[in-house]
Structures are given as C-alpha cells and as structure tokens.
Design an enzyme around this catalytic site. Structure first.
Site, PDB file in Angstrom:
ATOM      1  N   ASP A 119      -2.104   6.138   5.615  1.00  0.00           N
ATOM      2  CA  ASP A 119      -3.504   5.705   5.513  1.00  0.00           C
ATOM      3  C   ASP A 119      -3.842   4.280   6.408  1.00  0.00           C
ATOM      4  OD1 ASP A 119      -4.426   4.368   3.756  1.00  0.00           O
ATOM      5  OD2 ASP A 119      -3.396   3.141   2.269  1.00  0.00           O
ATOM      6  N   LYS A 151     -12.794  -1.878   5.325  1.00  0.00           N
ATOM      7  CA  LYS A 151     -11.981  -3.044   6.305  1.00  0.00           C
ATOM      8  C   LYS A 151     -12.668  -3.204   7.932  1.00  0.00           C
ATOM      9  CE  LYS A 151      -8.415  -2.339   3.097  1.00  0.00           C
ATOM     10  NZ  LYS A 151      -8.675  -3.209   2.075  1.00  0.00           N
ATOM     11  N   TRP A 186       0.771  -1.448  -0.097  1.00  0.00           N
ATOM     12  CA  TRP A 186       0.152  -0.216  -0.206  1.00  0.00           C
ATOM     13  C   TRP A 186       0.809   1.112   0.043  1.00  0.00           C
ATOM     14  CZ3 TRP A 186      -4.894   0.539  -1.827  1.00  0.00           C
ATOM     15  CH2 TRP A 186      -5.577  -1.030  -1.184  1.00  0.00           C
TER      16      TRP A 186
END
Lengths: 363, 363
Positions: free
Chosen positions: A175, A199, A101
């Site tokens: 993030d 999530k 990511w």
C-alpha cells in the site's frame, strides 16, 4: 500573492501549476469545445488524456511491461477488500503490521482469507519497523501485505524487503498510497502496489493499482465485476465509467513531475525536505518526533510539543503565518506535517522558521 | 463565443455557470487559501461543502428524513453488486428488464442472490415497458429492482409502480442514474435509489445513494466495509475518503438547480425539450425513434436515419454546426441525443434545425 502552505495529510496540496492549468481548461479542453468533465469516457479526447496519463505514470515509475496499470475507485480502504478478493484465493495471507493502515488492511482481509500476522511493531507503538529477518512468513501464503508508508504513524520502509531471500515465494503487496511517486519502486520485489491518489497524486476519488499480469484472473466469486482486476485490466479501466476528471488531474500531476525531473529528482528534494524538518525537531528540546531514525517517513512527519497545553496556541499561530492543516491525526494527537511532492522546500523552511519563532516566543 | 452543444450520454455537459464557478475557485475556495481538492475531508471547510450539498439534494428531491443520503464511489455498475450485497440477504430478488442497464444489474446480482426475472421487455427489443399488472413478483423477494430510465434504449418509467398494489411487500430499488433530478421522486414507492453522477449531476466518480433507514444493517459478510451502506451512513460518507471534488461539483450543480426553480421547473423544461425533439422526429420520414410513445425517455433520445449509409455525413455535419457526441451507443447503433438538465432548449432547437437542414440537403 503567495498561497498558504498546506500540510494536510490528504486530500493534500497540489502543485499550483497543475491547478492553474485545470482552471484554464475547465470550459474547453484543447479546443474541443468541452471541459474534461463533459467528455464521454469512450471518446477520442478522453481516450488521449487517459493514454497519456497511463504512459506518463509508467515512465515515471519505470513500470515493467508485464505489469498492468489500473485506475480504480474506492481508495485504499476499498482496496483492503479488493486485494484479498482478487489475490487471496480464500487461503492464507501474511500481514506486516506497522501502523494504522496495515492494521486496517489485515482486519478487512479477514472477511475473505486467513489474515496471519507475520510481524508487528505494536510493542514499540509503531515507532519502529520489525526486522524482516524476524518475520514469520507462511509457506502457503497467497501474498504478503505491507504498508510501505504509514501516513498516521509516520513510518516508512526506505527499501522493500526481498521476500525470496526471506524464504517466501509469495508476491509482495504494498500500500503505497502516501508516498507513491516520491521515490522509485523496485518492481522486482513487488507483485501489486495500490494507492489512493489524494495524497501525492491528485484529487480523492481515483485509486492507482499496478499489478503483475500473472496475478490477474483469480478473483473470488464474491468479487464485484467492477473491482475484478482482470475485468478492469481487460477493459482498460473502462468497465465502469472511470473517474475521468480525477484521472485528468492525476495526468497533469504526472506531467508536472516529469518537468521537475521525475521521481529520482523528487526523491532528492524529499530527502532534503525531510532532513531539514527532522534535523530541526531533533535539535530542539521543545518538540519531539518519536519515530526511530531508520524508518522515519519522508512524507508524513508527526511531532509533538513537549508541553501539549500549547497545542492550540501553536495551531492558531501557524494559521496566522499561512501554515495550514498541521493538526495531528486524532488517533495519535499532537501535530503532523505532510510534506508531499507538491510541498516546496520553501514551505518546509517556513514551517521550521515558525517552529523556531514559536519556541522562542513561548520560552 | 457560444460553447458547442454537447449531447453526450455521460459523462455529459455541465451547466456553464457551474464550470465557471469551479474554475474561479480552483486555487482558493472562499478565501481559505486552498482549492477544494486540497482540503482534508475532515476539515471544517470541506465539512461545510458536504453538508450544503447533502442538504440541497435533500431539498431538491424532497427526500424524507427517514432516508439516508450517501455519496459513494464506483458508479451504477459497482452498485449492481453493492445493492444485492446490502439488501438481498442472499435470498431472492425480482428484476424488471427494460434495457441494457437492468439486464446488467440482474446478471451481476446472481453472484449474491437468486436473481428472478419478474418481467422483461426483450421481446419488443426494449421499445416498450412491461405492464406492471403482468409482473410475476415473488412473495419472498428481498427487493424489486428496476431501472427507471434506460440510458441506452431511451425508455423511461414516467411514474413508479406501487408495489403494494401489485401484491408485493418488498422495497423497490431504482437505478435513476440517467434521470435523477430531472423530475420529482415519489419516495413513498421507493426503498432505495442509486445513480452515478456523470449524467445529470456532475463529474464521474461519485454515486448518489438514497436509502430508507430500515434497510440498513443487513449486509452479507462478503460486503466490503467501504460499500456497506450502514458503515457509510454511520460515518457520514467518510468511512473512506470521499471523492471530495466530485461532491463539490455536484453541490454546485444542486445550487444551480435551485436557482433554476428546482426539479419541478426542470421537469417542465425537460418535457418541453423532449416534445420538441420527439415531435420533429415523428413528423419526419427521414428519421425514426422506435420507442413506444408512452415510455419515451425525456433524457436520452435514440434515433435512426432511415438510410443509415448517411450516418457518417450526419455526424460530420453535426460537429461542424457545434453539435457534439451524437453517435448512438455501439450496442444499438444510430444516433442518440442526451438532453439532460444542463442542455438548454436552445440546444435542442439547434439540433432540430440541423435535423431539418440535413434532411433537406440530402433530399
């Protein structure tokens, strides 16, 4: 009937109580004669839902008043562009690479700024975190970006670095998509946090952004109005029509989290769940988790069968036991158990029981 | 119990049958043990939902095979930037101004291209459509943009212009947010169509884009990857996590539309609904709709009480009769009845009955 346990990395399992409320209110929210999907975002009914969701998130994460909470669209991948469009001023940005990511974030940012790699754990195949003392931070960086929980590699910052102590005055951007609300956030160390909801919060299609007010108002001319944080903030996330139903579902999850005791209580549970699962894996010679013990994610637990020819049998048996979506990400292989807030410890215990039984059966 | 009739301009009323299905499947979709919100977007269950939704939309709108269907995020306002980012090549673009939405599109496009006003109905306060024969189209335009149904001003193109016949080789871009699926589309005249779903399709948070393949692949460097049509198309709308639940709801609506006889049948009903309402308004001296009869929207019917001091009493009485969200847009004032696909003719009749009764009562 017990529902199966769903270990999907995202979109992921939601609290059963939240889903039951949503089903019951689908045609008529609180006697309004409308389902939530059917409400004007500018009406008083949705206005109340929105205000409650924002207030609950602020309370749960103890977000200080000089931070704005935005509900946006596009998920983490869109934010990889939206953050540098808003915060980079076209200059330099430091990236700490700790998995897929953060790598993607750095790559996308190159469209808008000089994306500088301040540190990378690639040499360890992303099984460690680079020591902050070794980060090569630039004096002129507009901000420093890191992914505080790498969903695919299963690596988590258990505490956030204090950039000032590392000689940087830049704001820290995190993030936190895949562990938001699993533990408290130290806002004194953060300038902006963003996360897709799918999530640990709610349905895909809403993105949470928490941003310090002084960082607003510096978007590049190429930034679309709908993604200019200042425009979004000035319009209470209603410059464009917000994803109303996803915000409502996130709000129900916030209410559920408060009823569970908030994020401090969730963190305790998440630690217990993670210890149960990692403890079993470490004691086994049949399975292995390769991540350094100091930075293992409490949310995403990638693991491998030492004999990978048994992978398919493992997944088939798991499904038969009501243990769903355990296949690892295609870029890493093996298995992955995502054990977000909505996963009760009973689900982790059921997984451990299966891991033990499968090992015995294959011996 | 009958549900109230909800005339919201968007997010708007949804078919009751669609909401009932969604409520019933909230915790367990087709025996999968998961609700739709809880499914990985890459799993076979959501894959099936996605494929069905795309195929049904293609069938309903008779989308030719050389057009891609994309499910995106950000709504029409984000598309105001995303379209020029993808299609303008930084050159000139022709805009036809017919109300608030096309005005906003032209303004946002200025960030990325030379936005040229080819025609405007501003002089008529957006109660007419400029005759295509008078449009000043540029030879070098990358595309021509129009809003085929203006939600706020209640103006609709009942047929799309044939740009070739007007001397332009540019592709036509239409914003069909507020009347998509209310009637067929002549794709031979269109290069790209986009629309937020929250008016005539489903929940806010998913944007439909239908784009001719040859227009892909020319995005400006500043275009975020998540909004590059080619990237989205190449990844089957799963470059970033799509708004899975909103797509599922749109898919249920597509199924419902097919069961109603498709868009040709819906168009017949929409014409009948519009004639009923406009017919009453025109025969009355108490109410007025100011839009030219040749271009009145079948979806959004703005109207005024000639004596506006009665507005509040009108809205209060409407609510008491189960007629919701009739207040006009703040920029126009008065009232607005949005009568999308999900509004049955019984709802329009109930509104007409109330209009008549209110007029009598106030006389």
């Amino acid at each position: 009937m017990t529902r199966p346990y769903n270990f999907s990395a995202g979109p992921a399992a939601m609290p059963e109580a939240v889903l039951r409320t949503a089903a019951a209110e689908m045609l008529d929210w609180h006697g309004s004669g409308m389902g939530v999907m059917e409400m004007s975002h500018r009406g008083k009914e949705f206005g109340a839902i929105y205000a409650q969701a924002e207030a609950d998130l602020r309370e749960l994460l103890a977000v200080p008043t000089h931070f704005k909470i935005l509900f946006m669209q596009g998920g983490g991948l869109a934010e990889n562009a939206i953050v540098p469009l808003n915060l980079s001023r076209g200059g330099a940005v430091d990236f700490v690479l700790t998995g897929s990511w953060s790598q993607k974030s750095a790559k996308e940012a190159q469209r808008y700024c000089q994306a500088h790699v301040a540190a990378s754990a690639q040499d360890s195949h992303f099984t460690t975190l680079p020591d902050p003392a070794t980060w090569q931070l630039r004096r002129d960086a507009s901000y420093v970006h890191l992914c505080s929980n790498e969903t695919i590699h299963g690596v988590e910052f258990h505490s956030l670095p204090e950039l000032k102590a590392l000689g940087s005055d830049a704001p820290l951007v995190i993030d936190f998509s895949s562990h938001v609300l699993s533990r408290p956030v130290d806002w004194s160390r953060v300038g902006l946090a963003f996360g897709g909801a799918q999530k640990n919060v709610g349905p895909a299609g809403v993105t949470l952004v928490v941003v310090r007010e002084d960082l607003l108002g510096h978007a590049l001319p190429a930034c679309p109005s709908a993604f200019d944080y200042k425009t979004v903030a000035d319009n209470g996330s209603m410059y464009n029509t917000p994803p109303t139903y996803a915000i409502y579902m996130a709000g129900l999850t916030f209410q559920w989290l408060k009823a569970q005791g908030g994020v401090v209580a969730m963190e305790r549970r998440n630690v217990a769940k993670a210890e149960l699962l990692y403890g079993f894996l470490d004691a086994s010679s049949f399975y292995v988790n390769k991540v350094d013990k100091t930075c293992r994610s409490r949310m995403n637990v990638p693991f491998f069968l030492r004999d990978e020819s048994r992978n398919e049998a493992f997944l088939t048996g798991a499904k038969a036991r009501g243990l769903l979506q355990l296949k690892g990400h295609k870029s890493v292989g093996g298995m992955r158990a995502s054990i977000y807030n909505a996963m009760p410890i009973e689900g982790v215990q059921a997984l451990v029981d299966y891991l033990r039984d499968f090992e015995k059966e294959q011996a």
